[in-house]
Structure formats: C-alpha cells, structure tokens
Design a protein around this motif. Structure first.
Motif, short mmCIF file in Angstrom:
data_model
loop_
_atom_site.label_atom_id
_atom_site.label_comp_id
_atom_site.label_asym_id
_atom_site.label_seq_id
_atom_site.Cartn_x
_atom_site.Cartn_y
_atom_site.Cartn_z
N GLY A 1 55.65 69.02 126.84
CA GLY A 1 57.01 68.65 127.26
C GLY A 1 57.09 67.15 127.39
N ILE A 2 58.27 66.65 127.70
CA ILE A 2 58.45 65.20 127.74
C ILE A 2 58.20 64.61 129.12
CG2 ILE A 2 60.94 65.35 128.18
CD1 ILE A 2 61.22 62.87 126.33
N GLY A 3 58.56 65.34 130.18
CA GLY A 3 58.47 64.80 131.54
C GLY A 3 57.05 64.82 132.08
N VAL A 4 56.61 63.70 132.65
CA VAL A 4 55.27 63.63 133.25
C VAL A 4 55.38 63.27 134.73
CG1 VAL A 4 53.96 63.16 131.14
CG2 VAL A 4 55.07 61.27 132.35
N ASP A 5 56.48 63.68 135.35
CA ASP A 5 56.66 63.42 136.78
C ASP A 5 55.58 64.08 137.63
OD1 ASP A 5 58.92 62.37 135.69
OD2 ASP A 5 60.32 63.75 136.63
N ASN A 6 54.97 65.14 137.09
CA ASN A 6 53.96 65.88 137.84
C ASN A 6 52.54 65.33 137.62
OD1 ASN A 6 54.40 66.85 135.17
ND2 ASN A 6 53.19 68.67 135.58
N VAL A 7 52.43 64.17 136.99
CA VAL A 7 51.12 63.55 136.76
C VAL A 7 51.13 62.16 137.41
CG1 VAL A 7 49.44 62.79 135.05
CG2 VAL A 7 50.88 64.78 134.57
N ASP A 8 50.09 61.87 138.19
CA ASP A 8 49.95 60.54 138.79
C ASP A 8 49.38 59.61 137.71
OD1 ASP A 8 49.14 58.25 140.19
OD2 ASP A 8 48.82 59.38 142.04
N ILE A 9 50.28 58.94 136.98
CA ILE A 9 49.87 58.11 135.85
C ILE A 9 48.97 56.95 136.29
CG2 ILE A 9 50.66 56.74 133.89
CD1 ILE A 9 51.46 59.62 133.63
N PRO A 10 49.32 56.21 137.35
CA PRO A 10 48.43 55.10 137.76
C PRO A 10 47.03 55.57 138.11
CG PRO A 10 50.60 54.86 138.78
CD PRO A 10 50.57 56.20 138.13
N ALA A 11 46.93 56.69 138.83
CA ALA A 11 45.60 57.20 139.20
C ALA A 11 44.82 57.62 137.96
CB ALA A 11 45.74 58.38 140.17
N ALA A 12 45.49 58.27 137.02
CA ALA A 12 44.83 58.67 135.78
C ALA A 12 44.37 57.45 134.99
CB ALA A 12 45.77 59.53 134.93
N SER A 13 45.20 56.44 134.94
CA SER A 13 44.84 55.22 134.20
C SER A 13 43.64 54.53 134.81
CB SER A 13 46.04 54.27 134.15
OG SER A 13 47.14 54.88 133.49
#
Length: 531
Positions: A75-87
């Motif tokens: 899907g397009i939305g990644v609101d459920n993923v902590d992008i900064p923490a993953a990065s």
C-alpha cells in the motif's frame, strides 16, 4: 542461507508464493501483526517483514529486529512505520505507491458523484418507503471547476477523470512543473486561488507537517459558497471540526470523507450532517488493488534481498534491477572513498563535498552519496549502511553538497570526496577500471594509481631518496608482505604519499618504526571491505 521473510498481515496467497518461488523462506502469519508482544518475540529471526496497515512497526519493535533489512508495506501509506527509527537501524522501508492509484482515484470520483447528487441519503430515504424527490436536489458536475490538491500518482488520475467528465481542472502542487501540468491538461495555481475558484476540492497529498490541517477554518473562509470537499487521502489533512462548522453554517455544500483524524472512526464531527458521505477507508479496497499491491511488495522485497535492487523505498534512493550491475562497482568505490577519509581523519568533520565527474555524473548519485557517507562513518559506527548513514551524518550537523561536471581528465568518470574539519581539508578521488575493481587515482591533490586491498598502509612523507627502501625493509623485518606499492608526489622534493597493499594487518609497533624517520610525517594502517 536463504533470506527469511515474515508476512504479519493479510496478503494474498499468490504474493506469498512469489517469495517461495524465488527461494525465500517465508512464514505467513496474517494475524501476528495485531499481537505486539508475540511479534516482538519473533521479529529477530527475519530479514524481511511484509505488512499492510494492521502491523505497527514501532521503535520498540525495530530495536528487537536484529536481522531485519527491509520492511515492505503493501500500500502507499507508511504511517504505521517509524521511518526515522528504521533509518537509524539501516532498515529499508518500501511501499507500493502505484498499485492502488486507480482504485483510490476512482473512489474519489465516486465521492464527487455521491456528494453532488446526495446518493446515500436519497437511497436510504427511498428504501425507507419515502418518496422525497424534491428534498434531494443535486448539482451537475459538467462545467464545474475541480480543484486537485496534490497532483502526483493519484491526483493526476483524478485530474484525468475530471477532464473526461468535462470539468475544468485546476491543481495546486509545489512539485508540479508547468510542462507536466500542460501534459495533464490542468491549470497550475497557488492554493489560495484554488480555494477561491473550485466548486469541488479533492485532496491527494501525504501527511506531513506542511499538509496537516491544510484545510482549516481559515482556508474554508477563502472557498466558494457551496463548495464540496472530498478527502480520500489522509485523515487530518482537513480539520473535521472546522469543516463541520462550515457545513452547518451553509457555506460548504457537502463533503465526502474516506479517511479520518482517528481511525477506526467511531465518532466524528462530520457524522450525522446533511450531505456528508462517509466510508471506512475504502480507497484501496478493491480486489484488483489488494492483489496488485501484495504482488508488488513481494517482488520488491525479493529483488532487494536477493539482488540488492531497491524500488519504491521511502528512506533510500531506488536502485533498479537494470542499473544495479553497472552501479554496484561505483557504489563500492564511493564506499571505499568514504572509508578512506573516515579512517585517516581524526578530528570532527564539518563539511563533505562529493564531485561526480564524467560518466559518474549521469549515474544514480543519490545512491552513490549514501554509500560514500556509509563508508565515511563506518570507523565510528560499525553497523552503518546506506540507509542509516545519511540520517547519522545529518544528525551530526555535517554540511553535505554534491557537484556534477563534464569529463575533466583522462578517466571517463571518477568520484572525488572532499572533507573539511576545523584544522584541515582532505580529498580523495577514485574510479573503477574495466575489471570492476575500485582504484585510488588522487589523494591530497597528488595523482597516483593504487589498487584497493583489505589491508593497506597510508604514509605521508617528504620526497627524499630512500623512502621505498625504508618502508620495504621495515615491513620485511616485521614479516609483512607487500602485494602492491603505489607512490605519488606533488613536485620533486615536495610532499609525497604512499599506499601499500599488504597481505595482513599491520600493528602500531611497525608503524612507529616507520615514523621514527624524521622525513615521515604519518603512517596509518587501513582496512577495507573489498568483498
């Protein structure tokens, strides 16, 4: 060992089979995403995590994901993923921005029709045995002005559909070029003009600090009386309480909402208002879209885990499967250049400038820069990679700049990296030869040709006779075999450098023997990952 992927949300069996067919071990646990504790228990076993919206990839979960390399969102939305923490942990986060574009755009168009003709209320009234023909007076959409906020993947499809319905389409999007606007057949305008001219306003932008509450009380005051607002993008783009007030006052003629500030939405200021159509986040809910995004995320994750190809990544430059073979040697070169500078620079780095010369200027320089930064800070952070490096460098306050230029030397293309500290400026340049291996071609402005090896020694000295003999004798007595010896100087009797490719690690005691000579300014042992 084959990569291992966990599917923690509902994905189609066809998508799961894609992983298996490519030789990836996959565990299909579609209910696991809702069990935070159990998911945290097992996530450390997996290289990849495939999700929809139910799984919450929090910082706590990421901390437990010791092996995780990629999160794929169907899907397009990644609101459920902590992008900064993953990065920060070097985990690539991918989405599938194109798989549900048509479906979501069609839902927005359906909302326009539903609100224009009050279809849900008219249906409910009729099925209740009433015949309230005069109550549900609608409006035509032909000839009306459709204002599209955000003209990307989905917004451009909505715009095309609007033009097909004989609407005048105006668009606000800071990233929309005049050429692209002409190609789509839309008029590019500023937000205030769109608000003042549009009969229907539809939103198709991501949720960011700039777009949150983009339609609030102040924005609504600038709109036409009777305007209808459609939001099938993200909850929170429109301030629901402000819109509800505008509908009650009669200024706004209606609204169609598929997304809400809080979801699941069990209550909202919009619920119960006349001519407000609400649906439970159905934008991507068609059989075709669900299948498309599931297949797409499985392909993308497989390509990355098996081939290193990066597609639709949120936090890393994409590297297509087609360009990966040509780009990979230069990614290694960029990493080596950064690694060299990082190992020979002791004081804090203030600025980094990377120059791409000749053919390298036409390559995927975002990926190359990420690799160079990863090499640069590897001596400080062992587990850094192309995903986490740009984040870490930014957090350190380092100023980064890139330059591209036409061929300026005998080499078809090369990369040069220059760093500045409080005390000094240091530069190193390299290229890739036909054998696909990186080579140093210039250090501190001094030309040379040095093969890159796992263990190397870098020396700086005055250009005087006997230095080659000194280094050879010292290393020979220490039992260190020299595989390759490269030299360079700026002028006769001036500054000179040497890079020695040796068969094993060189201890500090050996380096101390070298620097006992008054003509030697420095000697440093280096280690490179040449695999």
């Amino acid at each position: 060992m084959a990569p291992r992927v966990l599917v923690s949300d509902k994905l189609s069996e066809t998508a799961v089979q894609i992983f298996r067919d490519k030789g990836i071990e996959v565990d299909f646990e579609p209910s696991l995403g809702k069990d935070k504790e159990k998911l945290q228990e097992v996530i450390g076993q997996y290289d990849g995590l495939a999700i929809r919206s139910a799984t919450k990839v929090t910082e706590k979960l990421i901390e437990a994901a010791d092996k995780l390399k990629v999160v794929g969102r169907a899907g397009i939305g990644v609101d459920n993923v902590d992008i900064p923490a993953a990065s920060r942990r070097g985990i690539i986060v991918m989405n599938t921005p194109f798989g549900n574009s048509i479906t979501t755009a069609e839902h927005a168009i359906a909302m326009i029709f539903a609100v224009a003709r009050q279809l849900p209320a008219a249906d409910a009234s009729t099925q209740a045995g009433k015949w309230e023909k005069s109550k549900f007076m609608g409006t035509e959409i032909t000839g009306k002005t459709l204002g599209v906020i955000g003209c990307g993947n989905i917004g451009s499809v909505v715009a095309a559909r609007g033009i097909g319905l004989k609407m005048r389409v105006i668009a606000f999007d800071p990233f929309l070029s005049e050429e692209r606007a002409q190609e789509l057949g839309v008029e590019k305008v500023e937000l205030d003009e769109l608000l003042g001219r549009a009969d229907f306003i539809t939103l198709h932008v991501p949720m960011t600090d700039k777009t949150r509450g983009i339609i609030d009380a102040e924005a609504l005051k600038k709109t036409k009386k009777g305007v209808r607002i459609i939001n099938c993008a993200r909850g929170g783009l429109v301030v629901e309480a402000d819109l509800a007030d505008a509908i009650k006052s009669g200024h706004v003629g209606g609204a169609g909402f598929d997304v809400f500030e809080t979801e699941p939405a069990t209550e909202s200021p919009l619920f119960g208002l006349d001519n407000v159509v609400c649906t439970p986040h159905l934008g991507a809910s068609t059989t075709e879209a669900q299948e498309n995004v599931a297949l797409q995320v499985a392909e993308q994750m497989s390509d990355y885990l098996l081939n290193g190809a990066v597609t639709n990544a949120i936090n890393m430059p994409s590297i297509s499967a087609e360009e990966a073979p040509r780009l990979t040697p230069f990614v290694k070169l960029a990493e080596v250049l950064g690694d060299f500078v990082g190992q020979v620079t002791d004081s804090p780095i203030k600025e980094v400038q990377i120059t791409y010369d000749g053919t390298t200027a036409d390559m995927n320089t975002r990926a190359l820069t990420s690799a160079a930064l990863a090499g640069l800070i590897r001596s400080q952070v062992a587990d850094v990679n192309m995903v986490s490096a740009p984040v870490m460098v930014k957090e350190k306050g380092v100023v980064l700049s890139e330059n591209r230029r036409d061929k300026s030397s005998v080499f078809d293309g090369f990369i040069e990296m220059t760093v500045k500290t409080e005390e000094m400026t240091r530069s190193v340049a390299g290229t890739v030869f036909s054998d696909g291996k990186p080579r140093f071609i210039r250090i501190k402005g001094i030309n040379m040709d040095a093969e890159v090896g796992q263990h190397m020694v870098y020396t700086t000295n005055h250009d005087v006779p006997g230095m080659i003999g000194l280094l050879g004798t010292t290393f020979g007595k220490a039992g260190v075999n020299i595989a390759n010896f490269s030299l360079g100087r700026d002028k006769p009797g001036g500054d000179a450098i040497a890079l020695l490719y040796v068969d094993g690690p060189v201890g500090q005691d050996v380096l101390d023997l070298v620097t006992q000579n008054a003509e030697v300014q420095s000697a440093k042992a280096l280690t490179f990952n040449v695999e």
